[in-house]
Design a protein around this motif. Structure first.
Motif, PDB file in Angstrom:
ATOM      1  N   ILE A  97       0.839  -1.201   0.000  1.00  0.00           N
ATOM      2  CA  ILE A  97       0.000   0.000   0.000  1.00  0.00           C
ATOM      3  C   ILE A  97       0.877   1.255   0.000  1.00  0.00           C
ATOM      4  CG2 ILE A  97      -1.722   1.301   1.305  1.00  0.00           C
ATOM      5  CD1 ILE A  97      -2.747  -1.363   2.394  1.00  0.00           C
ATOM      6  N   LEU A 143       3.846   1.696  -1.229  1.00  0.00           N
ATOM      7  CA  LEU A 143       4.568   1.961  -2.475  1.00  0.00           C
ATOM      8  C   LEU A 143       3.663   2.023  -3.694  1.00  0.00           C
ATOM      9  CD1 LEU A 143       7.839  -0.112  -1.997  1.00  0.00           C
ATOM     10  CD2 LEU A 143       7.433   2.289  -1.526  1.00  0.00           C
ATOM     11  N   LEU A 144       2.399   1.600  -3.561  1.00  0.00           N
ATOM     12  CA  LEU A 144       1.504   1.548  -4.718  1.00  0.00           C
ATOM     13  C   LEU A 144       1.446   2.858  -5.512  1.00  0.00           C
ATOM     14  CD1 LEU A 144      -0.752   0.036  -6.367  1.00  0.00           C
ATOM     15  CD2 LEU A 144      -2.374   1.040  -4.758  1.00  0.00           C
ATOM     16  N   PRO A 145       1.208   4.007  -4.857  1.00  0.00           N
ATOM     17  CA  PRO A 145       1.114   5.224  -5.667  1.00  0.00           C
ATOM     18  C   PRO A 145       2.424   5.599  -6.346  1.00  0.00           C
ATOM     19  CG  PRO A 145       0.959   5.731  -3.328  1.00  0.00           C
ATOM     20  CD  PRO A 145       0.897   4.255  -3.442  1.00  0.00           C
ATOM     21  N   ILE A 146       3.540   5.335  -5.665  1.00  0.00           N
ATOM     22  CA  ILE A 146       4.832   5.702  -6.252  1.00  0.00           C
ATOM     23  C   ILE A 146       5.142   4.802  -7.437  1.00  0.00           C
ATOM     24  CG2 ILE A 146       7.287   6.008  -5.765  1.00  0.00           C
ATOM     25  CD1 ILE A 146       6.478   6.320  -2.801  1.00  0.00           C
ATOM     26  N   THR A 205       2.953   3.140  -9.282  1.00  0.00           N
ATOM     27  CA  THR A 205       2.038   3.484 -10.365  1.00  0.00           C
ATOM     28  C   THR A 205       2.488   4.759 -11.068  1.00  0.00           C
ATOM     29  OG1 THR A 205       0.327   2.622  -8.934  1.00  0.00           O
ATOM     30  CG2 THR A 205      -0.402   3.717 -10.921  1.00  0.00           C
ATOM     31  N   THR A 231       3.424   5.068 -15.013  1.00  0.00           N
ATOM     32  CA  THR A 231       2.717   6.028 -15.856  1.00  0.00           C
ATOM     33  C   THR A 231       3.673   7.046 -16.467  1.00  0.00           C
ATOM     34  OG1 THR A 231       0.829   5.777 -14.405  1.00  0.00           O
ATOM     35  CG2 THR A 231       0.773   7.629 -15.912  1.00  0.00           C
ATOM     36  N   LEU A 282      -2.159   5.376 -22.378  1.00  0.00           N
ATOM     37  CA  LEU A 282      -2.520   5.564 -20.963  1.00  0.00           C
ATOM     38  C   LEU A 282      -3.698   4.708 -20.528  1.00  0.00           C
ATOM     39  CD1 LEU A 282      -2.115   9.357 -20.128  1.00  0.00           C
ATOM     40  CD2 LEU A 282      -0.851   7.430 -19.205  1.00  0.00           C
ATOM     41  N   GLY A 283      -4.582   4.355 -21.480  1.00  0.00           N
ATOM     42  CA  GLY A 283      -5.751   3.554 -21.120  1.00  0.00           C
ATOM     43  C   GLY A 283      -5.439   2.084 -20.888  1.00  0.00           C
ATOM     44  N   ARG A 297      -4.029  -1.433 -19.363  1.00  0.00           N
ATOM     45  CA  ARG A 297      -3.831  -1.862 -17.980  1.00  0.00           C
ATOM     46  C   ARG A 297      -2.445  -2.451 -17.832  1.00  0.00           C
ATOM     47  NH1 ARG A 297      -9.887  -4.077 -17.849  1.00  0.00           N
ATOM     48  NH2 ARG A 297     -10.368  -1.970 -18.489  1.00  0.00           N
ATOM     49  N   MET A 298      -1.724  -1.912 -16.893  1.00  0.00           N
ATOM     50  CA  MET A 298      -0.338  -2.346 -16.737  1.00  0.00           C
ATOM     51  C   MET A 298       0.009  -2.591 -15.283  1.00  0.00           C
ATOM     52  SD  MET A 298       1.963  -0.058 -19.201  1.00  0.00           S
ATOM     53  CE  MET A 298       0.753   1.207 -19.412  1.00  0.00           C
ATOM     54  N   LEU A 299       0.580  -3.755 -15.011  1.00  0.00           N
ATOM     55  CA  LEU A 299       1.056  -4.008 -13.650  1.00  0.00           C
ATOM     56  C   LEU A 299       2.572  -3.863 -13.582  1.00  0.00           C
ATOM     57  CD1 LEU A 299      -1.139  -6.978 -12.452  1.00  0.00           C
ATOM     58  CD2 LEU A 299      -1.235  -4.586 -11.785  1.00  0.00           C
ATOM     59  N   TRP A 312      -1.808  12.868 -17.847  1.00  0.00           N
ATOM     60  CA  TRP A 312      -1.370  12.239 -16.602  1.00  0.00           C
ATOM     61  C   TRP A 312       0.075  11.748 -16.674  1.00  0.00           C
ATOM     62  CZ3 TRP A 312      -3.109  12.663 -11.894  1.00  0.00           C
ATOM     63  CH2 TRP A 312      -4.462  12.960 -11.674  1.00  0.00           C
ATOM     64  N   ILE A 336       2.182  14.687 -15.738  1.00  0.00           N
ATOM     65  CA  ILE A 336       2.077  15.008 -14.307  1.00  0.00           C
ATOM     66  C   ILE A 336       2.873  14.000 -13.486  1.00  0.00           C
ATOM     67  CG2 ILE A 336       0.493  15.238 -12.347  1.00  0.00           C
ATOM     68  CD1 ILE A 336      -1.635  16.158 -14.260  1.00  0.00           C
ATOM     69  N   MET A 337       2.776  12.729 -13.882  1.00  0.00           N
ATOM     70  CA  MET A 337       3.486  11.704 -13.115  1.00  0.00           C
ATOM     71  C   MET A 337       5.000  11.814 -13.297  1.00  0.00           C
ATOM     72  SD  MET A 337       1.486  10.193 -11.191  1.00  0.00           S
ATOM     73  CE  MET A 337       0.092  11.254 -11.012  1.00  0.00           C
TER      74      MET A 337
END
Lengths: 277, 290
Positions: free
Chosen positions: A26, A28-31, A33, A37, A45-46, A48-50, A242, A245-246
């Motif tokens: 949890i 590290l998830l935003p970092i 992602t 991105t 961008l649409g 789905r990527m893990l 996005w 921004i990322m």
């Protein structure tokens, strides 16, 4: 008996690893992602990527070329480094006085330092806006830095005082016999030993300065004084892609993460030095 | 004689820079804030006329009571979440375990991410069309339609979650350093008495952690009450005021409506409210420590 105990240790490890790993994911998830991105071309961008599929490093070049990213970075560095330098000097002096001298308002001053920790920026910013206008400090770097120093100062003072308390004063007494002044003794004898605490104080105030958002937003207006925080949040509001921004966000979070990694062996103990008193 | 006086003045000289900053940034603005709240002032704080308690009238409107209630939910749920997750994590990290140094480093990372960037990244992660959480849940077949995390219904819960994410490491650090100070003999003795696991935590660890918990809790409470950047960047207070907290009301009143007096009245109220709660929490704590 022994086997039972061993089983218990293993079960203990599994539970603890489970807790830790869930949090790490949890945390590290935003970092993670944001990083993926930042490497994705706009048209993809649409998808789905893990894990990263594309390596569009040009996103970074584009965001730097198309937006005033360098200006933002420059302003953020000025705010953060300025905040750290002022905070360190002021808190070393104050902490030394609180640690080595006995004087009348010492307890009152300590209480004041604890109390200012809870004064929120949002409460102060309205009158500060008026004050900076009437003193001609509006739209200067220094007004943001001074305001951030006030927000940053309490913890370093408490932390350094605690550290100075643990240093015996015999060295300074010897220095005094040799004709060294108090300030001289502080700079030549105390500071070199206090490097861990000073490093922590530097890191803490750098984080505060880098985090500055409300003050640069309200107290400045010219483009050169827009920090990374203000600049990126505006980019988000005017619907910038996005992936840009990322990329910008990744650039923006690298300095505090680096400083944290360098200072972290001191930080964990240091942060709470003041609060166990 | 002269030397003695000089020596007496020395500590005060060392404190001058700190005192100057506190007067400039806290004392004078707080004083101005107080009289602003009883006056009509323009945007840059020029006095127009006295307003008596007119600026405070907003505090008894239904809109404001709702904002206050929302802020209480935000503070209480946020802190409860931070304490629940933070305590469990600190206990998991306290004893030696392979990789502990690495995990301790990683666990703290949200703390060093500035609020604005945390807000931007989470906005993207939870984005309703392309966000990774929604796409994952859709792929796994757990949901049929993307969840609108930042829609009117869930927005407050979402920002509370992000607040917890940002606040947990601070508590973990505080608790870890407090746990280190519990002497090993305490645990040995407890083991001999057969007090283990839950019982050990409840009767031994928790009481020893209490002072640190109250101190960190008070600071977290004061910060939570007035956090602005995190929520403002994610939602701007919306949608439909669903995430409009006290801090956002102050900001909007002052810098969007240009009502400095009104903003000051709310700010004074906030300051007093936080101080009173902080005072009682700390007082109880120091009483029980005696």
């Amino acid at each position: 008996m022994k086997r039972k105990r061993r089983n218990k240790t293993i079960r203990d490890y599994i539970v603890r690893y489970f807790v830790i790993i869930v949090w790490v994911v949890i945390a590290l998830l935003p970092i993670y992602t944001a990083f993926i991105t930042s490497l994705t071309p706009f048209e993809k961008l649409g998808e789905r990527m893990l894990y990263p599929k594309y390596f569009a490093w040009e996103n970074y070049a584009e965001v730097v070329a198309q937006t005033p990213m360098w200006e933002y970075l420059k302003a953020s560095v000025i705010y953060a480094v300025g905040t750290s330098i002022f905070t360190i000097i002021i808190s070393i002096l104050a902490a030394y006085a609180l640690s080595r001298f006995r004087f009348r308002f010492k307890v009152a001053f300590m209480m004041l330092i604890v109390a200012i920790q809870v004064i929120p920026q949002i409460v102060i910013v309205t009158p500060l806006y008026g004050l900076s206008n009437s003193t001609g400090l509006y739209d200067t770097y220094i007004v943001v830095v001074l305001a951030m120093v006030a927000s940053a100062i309490a913890n370093p003072i408490l932390l350094l005082k605690g550290f100075f308390d643990s240093i015996s004063s015999t060295l300074e007494e010897a220095a005094a016999v040799d004709g060294c002044t108090r300030l001289g003794a502080l700079v030549k004898i105390i500071l070199p030993i206090s490097l861990p605490a000073v490093t922590t104080a530097f890191a803490l105030s750098f984080f505060t300065g880098w985090d500055a958002y409300l003050y640069p937003m309200i107290l400045t207006s010219s483009p050169g004084k827009v920090s990374m925080t203000v600049g990126l949040s505006r980019m988000k509001d005017i619907v910038t892609p996005w992936n840009w921004i990322m990329s910008g966000t990744i650039i923006a979070i690298i300095p505090p993460i680096l400083i944290y990694l360098i200072a972290q062996k001191y930080l964990i103990g240091g942060l709470t030095a003041g609060s166990d008193k | 004689m002269n030397l003695k006086r000089k020596r007496k003045a020395l500590p005060y000289i060392f404190l001058v820079p700190a005192i100057v900053i506190i007067i400039m940034i806290f004392a004078i603005p707080l004083f101005n804030l107080l009289w602003y709240s009883f006056a009509k002032v323009d945007l840059i704080g020029n006095f127009n006329s006295w307003a008596g308690f007119n600026n405070y009238k907003y505090l008894v409107t239904e809109t404001f009571t709702k904002t206050l209630g929302r802020t209480m939910i935000w503070v209480v749920c946020g802190i409860a979440g931070i304490f629940l997750v933070g305590t469990i994590l600190a206990l998991a990290l306290n004893k030696p375990i392979p990789g502990r140094g690495f995990f301790r480093t990683v666990v703290i990372i949200p703390w060093v991410i500035p609020h604005v960037f945390a807000g931007t990244m989470w906005s993207w992660v939870l984005n309703s069309t392309n966000g990774i959480v929604n796409t994952l849940l859709l792929d796994l077949g757990l949901i049929k339609e993307p969840i609108s995390f930042l829609g009117a219904e869930l927005a407050l819960a979402t920002v509370i979650f992000i607040r917890i994410w940002k606040g947990v490491p601070f508590l973990v650090m505080s608790l870890l350093s407090a746990l280190q100070t519990i002497p090993a003999e305490v645990e040995e003795a407890a083991k001999l008495d057969g007090a283990l696991g839950w019982k050990y935590f409840w009767h031994i660890t928790l009481p020893l952690l209490r002072p640190v918990m109250v101190m960190s809790g008070t600071i977290l409470m004061a910060w939570s009450f007035t956090i602005f950047d995190l929520v403002y960047v994610i939602t701007g207070g919306g949608p439909l005021n669903a995430t409009e907290l006290l801090s956002i009301t102050i900001y909007k009143k002052a810098f969007i409506n240009g009502d400095m007096g009104g903003a000051s009245a709310i700010a004074i109220f906030t300051m007093l409210f936080v101080s009173v709660i902080a005072f009682f929490l700390m007082k109880r704590n120091s009483k029980e420590a005696d």
